[in-house]
Motif scaffolding. Structure first.
Motif, PDB file in Angstrom:
ATOM      1  N   HIS A 180       0.889  -1.248   0.050  1.00 49.38           N
ATOM      2  CA  HIS A 180      -0.108  -0.108   0.044  1.00 49.38           C
ATOM      3  C   HIS A 180       0.774   1.202   0.151  1.00 49.38           C
ATOM      4  N   LEU A 181       1.553   1.254  -0.914  1.00 53.08           N
ATOM      5  CA  LEU A 181       2.599   2.662  -1.153  1.00 53.08           C
ATOM      6  C   LEU A 181       1.400   3.592  -2.108  1.00 53.08           C
ATOM      7  N   MET A 182       1.925   4.829  -2.337  1.00 54.82           N
ATOM      8  CA  MET A 182       0.808   5.335  -2.850  1.00 54.82           C
ATOM      9  C   MET A 182       1.607   5.841  -4.300  1.00 54.82           C
ATOM     10  N   GLU A 204       1.185   7.608  -6.729  1.00 57.50           N
ATOM     11  CA  GLU A 204       1.637   9.058  -7.274  1.00 57.50           C
ATOM     12  C   GLU A 204       2.792   9.475  -6.610  1.00 57.50           C
ATOM     13  N   LEU A 239       5.798  10.829   3.905  1.00 59.03           N
ATOM     14  CA  LEU A 239       4.130  11.195   4.221  1.00 59.03           C
ATOM     15  C   LEU A 239       3.796  11.036   5.656  1.00 59.03           C
TER      16      LEU A 239
END
Lengths: 219, 825
Positions: free
Chosen positions: A91-93, A95, A104
């Motif tokens: 679950h890395l972003m 974008e 983050l």
């Protein structure tokens, strides 16, 4: 004890359209700061549910959960501010690049030096040269190393890991596990991990096996 | 500050993706349309108010449809510093074999009270300022009338028994503003010139121009309100421009149009939000996993949305100002001297309204975001209730907006009912087709059965897509159908009337001459109905403006005298909707019947008392019946009808409305009839058609512009709908290809999927259009709704073709990715 989660005689179930599935009954468990704890069990045994209850993400159908943070009784919401998570699917972003993902949590906590700190942690997980790479340009192992660093970067009291090596090969799993246990030892927080991997579970200070609604200590 | 920078980063990342861009595009288009509308409207409003100050020709004007009694005129003279009396009537002027309906102004020695007249010796002569109007035995005519009648200065014209010399061409009257947007041809004579001519034209008005200071004005206002309920006051200060009501109604129509655009924007936003929301939920859940508070996460989401709104606002506003400039140029003919402006107040008001509505669209998304949890990152969680919430919330906010914008509750209600009906039908069709399709497909091999299976599995998301496309199709089809039918009905006016010459108002004294002329020329009188001019002044004892607060076409029409007719039995082209028609010979003549549209627009109910002014006297009537027009049995119908005994009791001035069929040879002798009776009001239908054409040209301009907006919005909805589901399709195709299916098979599957979706949406749209036509046409436009099945089926097929083509183009693009890429999604 300064930081501690105590599950007292908790029971949990969920209802489908046809039947009620009981996960566990009268289950008790204590998670203390400075320790690592592993929960193993077959698929569907209720390991992930137990993790979400311990992390205060859900409330048990019966029983109590007592949380202490910095020596004071705390609510699940208060505890969340002192927790970190590691997921099986990273679950890395998508974008954000590696550095942005790692920075983050710090930025969200208002840390002005977020990127500098993140850069240090990136170095610690050996991915300095990947700072500007997006998740889809990273391997699974690299993504999970960033996810692990992200969970520990704010020095939380508790880190909950759900099958953290489930998507990784044996060698990569070992590297990720090293990072997790090293970071947990350094930070002094508690690490709770749910896994199928016996070898990984054995590295924890205590290991429990969940089967037929009962939790049995195995080491 | 960190939250702000995170929100900025998120906004920047989203704008790089097509979903984010689509959302911004939708918002920008909506802001652009609404701002263009309100800025142009503000320019017109400012023009009207500036214009009022300099174009009234008096400090105050009192207008009455009946001449005031001499003691009332004396009172006005006492209360004001100076007074000038003018009378206006519409007559047919005939000269050298040509004739033309024109508005004749009868003036006194004092006219013009303020300002100057501008005249010339010919149409192209230099304008000369004059401080007095025409003298005895003179007539001044407008330049257009001069052209039409081929009359020049020096000619002598005949009005009934009176000979008048044309002594000037009149270019400008200082009280021109009082005529509002009328483009009637004009002529002016001294009232003494026509003394004894006994002319009684149609649309008769008496206007008392007054010079008065502030205290005199308020005294006059109070006296008029008390004594002359049917009179209308126009003031320089704080008065409303005669064009204001016309413009307000135009604005209300455009308001309803905006509601339709808003509905489409809502569908597009909902579709585009679908994927955006998934990403936002994922983000928020991650923030929560870092220990961020939910409120902080929501703040970030809201702030990020705010940034998108500001971007849309900047682009939309810039475009709207450019469009305002263009539209002001187009309106220059209707409003000479109108100019472009910034209109900050209108800008702020519209921006806030748009912001509130877009926030309302976002509310369900925020509610869904609230349910984000870290647990959702560990276990997949679904919130099916959200679809329902989004639909109900969206529909309710838009229904509220529609009622706020529209001046016609019945029309708005019907539009919403048609849309609601279509939505239900589409839901039912989706469920039936997919359920039975899947049952049929269960034991059958092949790609079509598999399509049904897949669609049934995704019935929730499919329903949203179908509803969005269907609603968009309905609005588009209905707009196009209405445009086409209004044109057809206007063009077909000639055919629906019995005859080619409309007798719009004939007095009993004319009837004998008409009959004689008709028999001598071989013309046939086709229909004739009696009426009297009556002005509705009070409802249940309250003044019209106090009782009716919402503007409408009906209200603006009943403020002037309307035609009140009588009939023993229900006329052939009417039917009773509510109440009981009076019995033959019924003694109670104080009963009245009105059309349902009038009841709705004026907020009337059976049992209400309506006070009409007939020939200067007030008469009460009790509303006991409601009648509606029945198409196909003659076109002459009346808003209000009373029992025939009223004529005996009240003895009103009787007029007749009807139609005649003239053979070609008779047209050349019409001028003899008009020369004898200039106050006989007859309109050749070809002239009426020419007037319609002018109106039609304006309506066409407006509707083409609106249709372009709807089409553009429809394009965005289709793109949003396809983009919103692209991820699902990519994943599905990726999996299928990994299982050995070829690209061709995947294309086939996509085709079936889009075809079924478009067929259900198209059928729903066609059914909704049919329902809207059935509900709205007869009641609102007195048009018989005769749907053309070929047109409806054709529209559905075109919609299917368009949706399938765009869908397949997207699918082809997504299939060009490799299996590995697709699986990586």
């Amino acid at each position: 004890m300064q930081n501690q989660i105590e599950l007292r005689k908790i029971s949990h179930f969920f209802d489908t359209s046809d039947e009620r599935i009981n996960l566990f009954e009268d289950l008790s468990l204590t998670i203390k700061a400075g320790t690592t704890l592993a929960i193993t069990g077959a698929s569907g045994a209720g390991k992930s549910s137990l993790l979400t209850l311990a992390a205060g993400l859900e409330t048990p159908k019966a029983g109590d959960i007592h949380i202490r943070v910095d020596g004071k009784t705390a609510s699940a919401t208060d505890m969340r501010a002192h927790s970190g998570f590691i997921f099986q699917h990273f679950h890395l972003m998508n974008e954000l690049d590696a550095l942005g993902n790692l920075a983050l949590p710090l930025r969200l906590k208002g840390n002005k030096d977020a990127f500098d700190i993140a850069r240090t942690w990136l170095e610690r997980v050996g991915l300095s040269d990947r700072a500007n790479h997006k998740p889809n340009q990273l391997s699974g192992g690299e993504q999970q190393r960033i996810a692990v660093a992200r969970a520990f970067v704010t020095n939380p009291a508790f880190v909950f890991a759900d099958e953290p090596t489930g998507n990784l090969d044996e060698i990569t799993s070992g590297k990720v596990a090293d990072l997790m246990f090293d970071f947990a030892a350094e930070g002094g927080g508690a690490l709770v991990l749910v896994t199928h991997n016996r070898e990984l579970a054995n590295r924890a200070d205590t290991s429990h096996h969940l089967a037929h609604g009962k939790l049995e200590r195995t080491s | 500050m960190s939250s702000v920078s995170v929100a900025l980063d998120n906004a920047r990342a989203d704008i790089k993706g097509s979903d984010g861009r689509l959302l911004i595009l939708t918002q920008t288009l909506l802001i652009f349309f609404l701002l263009t509308l309100s800025l142009t409207s503000a320019s017109v409003q400012r023009y009207l108010s500036d214009n009022l100050d300099s174009m009234l020709g008096a400090d105050m004007a009192v207008t009455s449809y009946d001449a005031l009694a001499s003691d009332e005129v004396d009172m006005l003279t006492t209360l004001a510093a100076r007074r000038s009396t003018t009378q206006l009537m519409t007559l047919t002027l005939a000269h050298k074999g040509a004739w033309q309906r024109a508005q004749l102004k009868l003036i006194d020695d004092i006219y013009p009270l303020q300002g100057e007249l501008k005249t010339g010796a010919s149409r192209s002569a230099e304008h000369v300022s004059r401080t007095r109007g025409p003298g005895l035995g003179e007539i001044w005519i407008g330049p257009r009338l001069s052209t039409k009648l081929k009359a020049a200065v020096g000619d002598v014209m005949t009005l009934g028994d009176t000979q008048l010399a044309v002594t000037a061409i009149v270019f400008h009257e200082p009280d021109r503003l009082m005529e509002g947007h009328s483009v009637a041809m004009r002529a002016m004579v001294h009232s003494a010139s026509l003394k004894g001519a006994n002319l009684d034209g149609t649309n008769n008005r008496y206007r008392y121009l007054l010079e008065a200071n502030a205290s005199e004005r308020s005294a006059i206002e109070a006296w008029v309100a008390e004594t002359l309920p049917a009179a209308e006051i126009t003031k320089k200060d704080g008065g409303s421009h005669p064009l204001a009501l016309f413009w307000q109604r135009t604005e209300n129509f455009l308001g309803l149009a905006s509601v339709i655009l808003f509905f489409m924007a809502a569908v597009a936003v909902d579709m585009a939000n679908r994927r955006h929301l998934v990403r936002q939920k994922h983000r928020l859940a991650l923030y929560l996993s870092f220990g961020t508070r939910l409120s902080t996460g929501l703040k970030i989401s809201l702030f990020q949305w705010g940034l998108g709104f500001i971007a849309s606002l900047c682009i939309g506003t810039a475009l709207a100002y450019v469009a305002e400039g263009f539209l002001i140029g187009q309106l220059a003919d209707q409003f000479p001297g109108i100019s472009w402006g910034w209109h900050t107040a209108a800008l702020v008001k519209t921006t806030l309204l748009t912001l509130a509505l877009l926030l309302a669209f976002q509310a369900p998304a925020l509610w869904q975001l609230k349910s984000s949890s870290v647990a959702s990152l560990i276990r997949a969680q679904d919130t099916p209730r959200a679809t329902f919430l989004r639909t109900v919330w969206g529909f309710s906010s838009l229904a509220m907006l529609a009622s706020f914008y529209s001046d016609n509750a019945l029309l708005t209600g019907m539009t919403l009912a048609a849309m609601g009906g279509a939505l239900l039908l589409m839901l039912l069709l989706t469920w039936l087709v997919l359920t039975f399709g899947e049952l049929w497909a269960r034991r059958r091999p092949g790609l079509l059965p598999f399509s049904f299976f897949m669609m049934k599995q995704r019935i929730f998301s499919k329903s949203t897509q179908i509803l969005g496309l269907g609603l968009c199709g309905l609005l588009l089809l209905f707009t196009l159908m209405l445009m086409q039918d209004i044109r057809t009905s206007m063009d077909g006016y000639v055919r629906s009337n019995d005859g080619n010459l409309l007798i719009s108002a004939a007095q009993p004294k004319h009837m004998k001459a008409i009959e004689t002329w008709a028999s001598s020329t071989g013309s046939v009188i086709r229909a004739l109905r009696p009426f009297t001019n009556a002005q509705l002044v009070k409802i249940n004892g309250a003044k019209l403006d106090d009782f009716v607060t919402k503007p409408s076409d009906t209200l603006s029409n009943v403020k002037s005298p309307i035609r009140l007719s009588w009939s023993e039995a229900v006329p052939d082209n009417n039917r009773v909707v509510d109440g009981n028609w009076w019995q033959p010979g019924e003694a109670d003549w104080h009963r009245i019947s009105a059309e349902p549209e009038v009841l709705t627009d004026l907020g009337l109910a059976l049992g209400d008392t309506l006070t009409f002014q007939i020939d200067g006297k007030l008469h009460d009537f009790k509303l006991t019946v409601s009648h509606a027009f029945r198409p196909g049995r003659g076109s002459i119908t009346f808003w209000f009808q009373v029992p025939p005994l009223m004529v005996t009791e009240v003895a009103p001035s009787v007029r007749y409305i009807g139609s005649m069929e003239l053979p070609d040879a008779a047209w050349g002798t019409l001028d003899t009839l008009w020369q004898q009776f200039p106050d006989l009001s007859m309109v050749p239908l070809k002239e009426l058609t020419a007037r319609f054409d002018a109106t039609l040209a304006m309506v066409t301009k407006l509707t083409v512009g609106f249709a372009a907006m709807v089409l553009l919005m429809a394009g965005v909805v289709i793109a949003a709908s396809i983009k919103g589901f692209e991820a699902d399709d990519r994943q599905k195709n990726g999996l299928l290809m990994s299982m050995g299916l070829g690209k061709r098979d995947c294309m086939k599957l996509s085709f079936y999927d889009w075809l079924i979706t478009a067929l259900i949406a198209g059928s729903g749209a066609a059914a909704g259009t049919w329902l809207a036509g059935l509900l709205i046409y007869q009641s609102q436009f007195s048009l018989a709704y005769s749907p053309d099945p070929a047109w409806l089926i054709g529209s559905v097929l075109v919609m299917c073709a368009v949706v399938c083509s765009i869908g397949l183009t997207y699918s082809r693009r997504s299939l060009s990715a490799s299996v590995t890429d697709l699986l990586a999604d």
